[in-house]
Enzyme design. Structure first.
Site, mmCIF file in Angstrom:
data_model
loop_
_atom_site.group_PDB
_atom_site.id
_atom_site.type_symbol
_atom_site.label_atom_id
_atom_site.label_comp_id
_atom_site.label_asym_id
_atom_site.label_seq_id
_atom_site.Cartn_x
_atom_site.Cartn_y
_atom_site.Cartn_z
ATOM 1 C CB CYS A 163 -26.476 16.662 24.890
ATOM 2 S SG CYS A 163 -26.386 18.162 23.943
ATOM 3 C CB CYS B 69 -23.476 18.569 20.377
ATOM 4 S SG CYS B 69 -23.206 18.584 22.162
ATOM 5 C CG HIS C 255 -35.179 20.324 30.342
ATOM 6 N ND1 HIS C 255 -35.369 19.093 29.750
ATOM 7 C CD2 HIS C 255 -34.510 21.078 29.444
ATOM 8 C CE1 HIS C 255 -34.848 19.116 28.535
ATOM 9 N NE2 HIS C 255 -34.316 20.321 28.324
ATOM 10 C CG ASP D 267 -23.982 10.704 19.928
ATOM 11 O OD1 ASP D 267 -24.032 10.968 21.152
ATOM 12 O OD2 ASP D 267 -24.333 11.531 19.060
ATOM 13 N NE ARG E 189 -23.621 13.623 21.814
ATOM 14 C CZ ARG E 189 -24.682 14.352 21.419
ATOM 15 N NH1 ARG E 189 -24.897 15.538 21.944
ATOM 16 N NH2 ARG E 189 -25.505 13.868 20.503
ATOM 17 C CG HIS F 241 -32.771 15.631 25.265
ATOM 18 N ND1 HIS F 241 -32.892 17.002 25.193
ATOM 19 C CD2 HIS F 241 -34.035 15.133 25.295
ATOM 20 C CE1 HIS F 241 -34.176 17.311 25.187
ATOM 21 N NE2 HIS F 241 -34.896 16.196 25.238
#
Length: 153
Positions: A119, A64, A101, A108, A117, A104
């Site tokens: 990310c 990703c 932050h 998947d 996952r 996310h």
């Protein structure tokens, strides 16, 4: 428990990109970040508070463009929050003590480790190499690396 806090001094040490990502809910560019293709053993901690978040043992190539992890090192340090920004419904992850932050979480990921996952933006992380864990106060995590990845947890 160590005192992981967001302090003015910690915020002052952030680069403009780290501040934008962690404090203003930003997202760094995919594939152009420090830890997407990073494979050294160690611990990833919140760049603001220093709280342990993920280990290299749970890192995988999510294809990703951002570092992907199958689970947090300390589940209590990673909070999930509904995110409806940008016309999408996603699950944001934030550090519990630093309120940074991080990125996310998506459903998947690898099935064999729970299917998640995480990310994560590299800009929200500081990497502590395995040989520096003890010296930097993260010695309790050394025991995780005494076994193979397959035997991990």
């Amino acid at each position: 428990m160590p005192d992981y806090r967001k302090t003015p001094e910690a915020l002052a040490r952030l680069t403009p990109e780290q501040f934008r990502v962690t404090q203003q809910n930003g997202t760094e560019r995919p594939f152009d970040n420090a830890f997407n293709d990073h494979h050294e053993p160690g611990l990833y901690v919140d760049v603001v508070s220093g709280e342990p978040l993920f280990t290299s043992l749970d890192k995988f190539d999510g294809h990703c463009g951002w570092p992907s992890f199958s689970r947090p090192a300390e589940p209590a340090h990673v909070l999930e929050k509904r995110d409806m920004s940008h016309g999408m419904i996603r699950t944001e992850v934030r550090s519990s003590h630093g309120d940074s932050h991080l990125g996310h979480v998506f459903p998947d990921g690898p099935r064999e480790t729970g299917g998640l996952r995480y990310c994560i933006n590299s800009a929200s992380l500081r990497f502590v190499p395995l040989d520096a864990l003890e010296r930097e106060g993260y010695g309790d995590y050394c025991k995780l690396f005494d076994t193979t990845k397959e035997a991990h947890r």
